[in-house]
Design an enzyme around this catalytic site. Structure first.
Site, PDB file in Angstrom:
ATOM      1  N   ASP A   1       0.598  -1.259  -0.153  1.00  0.00           N
ATOM      2  CA  ASP A   1       0.155  -0.293   0.220  1.00  0.00           C
ATOM      3  C   ASP A   1       0.821   1.291   0.102  1.00  0.00           C
ATOM      4  OD1 ASP A   1      -2.194   1.787   0.495  1.00  0.00           O
ATOM      5  OD2 ASP A   1      -2.108   0.803   2.044  1.00  0.00           O
TER       6      ASP A   1
ATOM      7  N   VAL B   1      -8.799  -4.999   0.016  1.00  0.00           N
ATOM      8  CA  VAL B   1      -9.078  -6.361  -0.322  1.00  0.00           C
ATOM      9  C   VAL B   1      -9.350  -7.876   0.571  1.00  0.00           C
ATOM     10  CG1 VAL B   1      -9.316  -5.709  -2.406  1.00  0.00           C
ATOM     11  CG2 VAL B   1      -7.369  -6.581  -1.338  1.00  0.00           C
TER      12      VAL B   1
ATOM     13  N   ASP C   1      -6.625  -9.969   5.141  1.00  0.00           N
ATOM     14  CA  ASP C   1      -8.293  -9.991   6.384  1.00  0.00           C
ATOM     15  C   ASP C   1      -8.647  -8.819   6.122  1.00  0.00           C
ATOM     16  OD1 ASP C   1      -6.220  -9.093   7.004  1.00  0.00           O
ATOM     17  OD2 ASP C   1      -7.148  -9.142   9.134  1.00  0.00           O
TER      18      ASP C   1
ATOM     19  N   ARG D   1      -9.663 -14.758   5.566  1.00  0.00           N
ATOM     20  CA  ARG D   1      -8.291 -14.810   4.929  1.00  0.00           C
ATOM     21  C   ARG D   1      -8.114 -16.358   3.885  1.00  0.00           C
ATOM     22  NH1 ARG D   1      -3.946 -12.217   7.191  1.00  0.00           N
ATOM     23  NH2 ARG D   1      -4.314 -11.556   9.290  1.00  0.00           N
TER      24      ARG D   1
HETATM   25  P1  XMP Z   1       1.799  -0.885   3.860  1.00  0.00           P
HETATM   26  O1  XMP Z   1       1.456   0.336   3.593  1.00  0.00           O
HETATM   27  O2  XMP Z   1       2.827  -0.587   4.627  1.00  0.00           O
HETATM   28  O3  XMP Z   1       0.673  -1.690   4.475  1.00  0.00           O
HETATM   29  O4  XMP Z   1       2.504  -0.767   2.170  1.00  0.00           O
HETATM   30  C1  XMP Z   1       1.022  -3.058   4.029  1.00  0.00           C
HETATM   31  C2  XMP Z   1      -0.063  -3.793   4.781  1.00  0.00           C
HETATM   32  O5  XMP Z   1      -1.096  -2.787   4.957  1.00  0.00           O
HETATM   33  C3  XMP Z   1      -2.042  -3.981   5.043  1.00  0.00           C
HETATM   34  N1  XMP Z   1      -2.655  -3.190   3.923  1.00  0.00           N
HETATM   35  C4  XMP Z   1      -3.824  -3.840   3.590  1.00  0.00           C
HETATM   36  N2  XMP Z   1      -4.565  -5.122   4.361  1.00  0.00           N
HETATM   37  N3  XMP Z   1      -6.099  -5.117   2.365  1.00  0.00           N
HETATM   38  C5  XMP Z   1      -6.450  -6.045   4.033  1.00  0.00           C
HETATM   39  O6  XMP Z   1      -6.768  -6.619   3.999  1.00  0.00           O
HETATM   40  C6  XMP Z   1      -6.244  -4.121   2.205  1.00  0.00           C
HETATM   41  O7  XMP Z   1      -6.747  -4.292   1.096  1.00  0.00           O
HETATM   42  C7  XMP Z   1      -5.035  -3.790   2.572  1.00  0.00           C
HETATM   43  N4  XMP Z   1      -3.773  -2.121   1.740  1.00  0.00           N
HETATM   44  C8  XMP Z   1      -2.889  -2.553   3.404  1.00  0.00           C
HETATM   45  C9  XMP Z   1      -1.420  -4.906   4.636  1.00  0.00           C
HETATM   46  O8  XMP Z   1      -1.469  -6.051   5.914  1.00  0.00           O
HETATM   47  C10 XMP Z   1       0.136  -4.511   4.379  1.00  0.00           C
HETATM   48  O9  XMP Z   1       1.116  -6.102   4.253  1.00  0.00           O
END
Ligand code: XMP
Ligand code: MG
Length: 178
Positions: A104, A152, A158, A164
């Site tokens: 993200d 998502v 999750d 999951r």
């Molecule tokens: P960053 O912002 O550090 O975060 O790149 C990555 C982590 O954020 C979580 N993440 C999500 N988890 N649905 C999820 O279930 C999503 O849409 C989502 N977007 C970010 C995830 O743990 C990832 O490793």
């Protein structure tokens, strides 16, 4: 059933399986050029389904390990992470392939990469099942699918520890968040 909570499927199980074959071939070819065996390190918990599918497609020897990290919450020091579970295999003088569920902001990866380099890893590459496109400091070396900037779930990802085990990636019905 957990399937009833899904509004739409973004990536099907078949698409993921097919992409894992392609990714494994590409990754393996790249490591072959270096003549080194990577440690494939899954970031828990989100990477488990993807990692399981991906590693089955490697034909050269690999080692696997896991890490679990969480971000410090409620502080200004964004980007700081805490290690909840560390690797068991030494990273010293080894190339590492980090397996992530989704990128993200990329902050998690920036920090984990830094940490692994500090532990003496010779090279750290990243494969992520999903990528939410952003302006950011880090890009994955290998990406399964680009997804829109929506929350998502499934295939390891999750919502409050649920979903999951879905065999696909999807978006929840809005009423689930109410
Ligand atoms: P960053 O912002 O550090 O975060 O790149 C990555 C982590 O954020 C979580 N993440 C999500 N988890 N649905 C999820 O279930 C999503 O849409 C989502 N977007 C970010 C995830 O743990 C990832 O490793
Ligand atoms: Mg994660």
């Amino acid at each position: 059933m957990i399937h009833d909570d899904i509004q739409k499927v973004l990536v099907t199980e078949e698409e993921i399986e097919k992409r894992c074959v392609e990714l494994a071939q590409q990754i393996e070819a790249d490591y072959k050029k270096t003549g080194q065996t990577p440690i494939v390190v899954g970031l828990l918990k989100g990477s488990i389904s993807f990692m399981a599918e991906l590693i089955k497609r490697f034909e050269s020897p690999i080692e696997i390990d896991f890490m679990k990290v969480s971000s410090y919450e409620g502080t200004e020091s964004i980007g700081d992470i805490r290690i909840d579970l560390d690797m068991r295999i030494s990273a010293k003088e080894r190339p590492i392939l980090l397996v992530e569920d989704i990128i993200d902001t990329g902050r998690t990866l920036v920090e984990v990469k830094k940490m692994l380099k500090n532990k003496g890893a010779t090279d750290v590459k990243v494969v992520s099942l999903l990528d939410k496109p952003h302006e950011r400091a880090i890009q994955a070396d290998y990406v399964g699918f680009v997804v829109p900037n929506e929350f998502v779930v499934g295939y390891g990802l999750d919502y409050n520890q649920k979903y999951r085990n879905l065999p696909y990636v999807g978006v929840l019905k809005p009423e689930i968040y109410e």
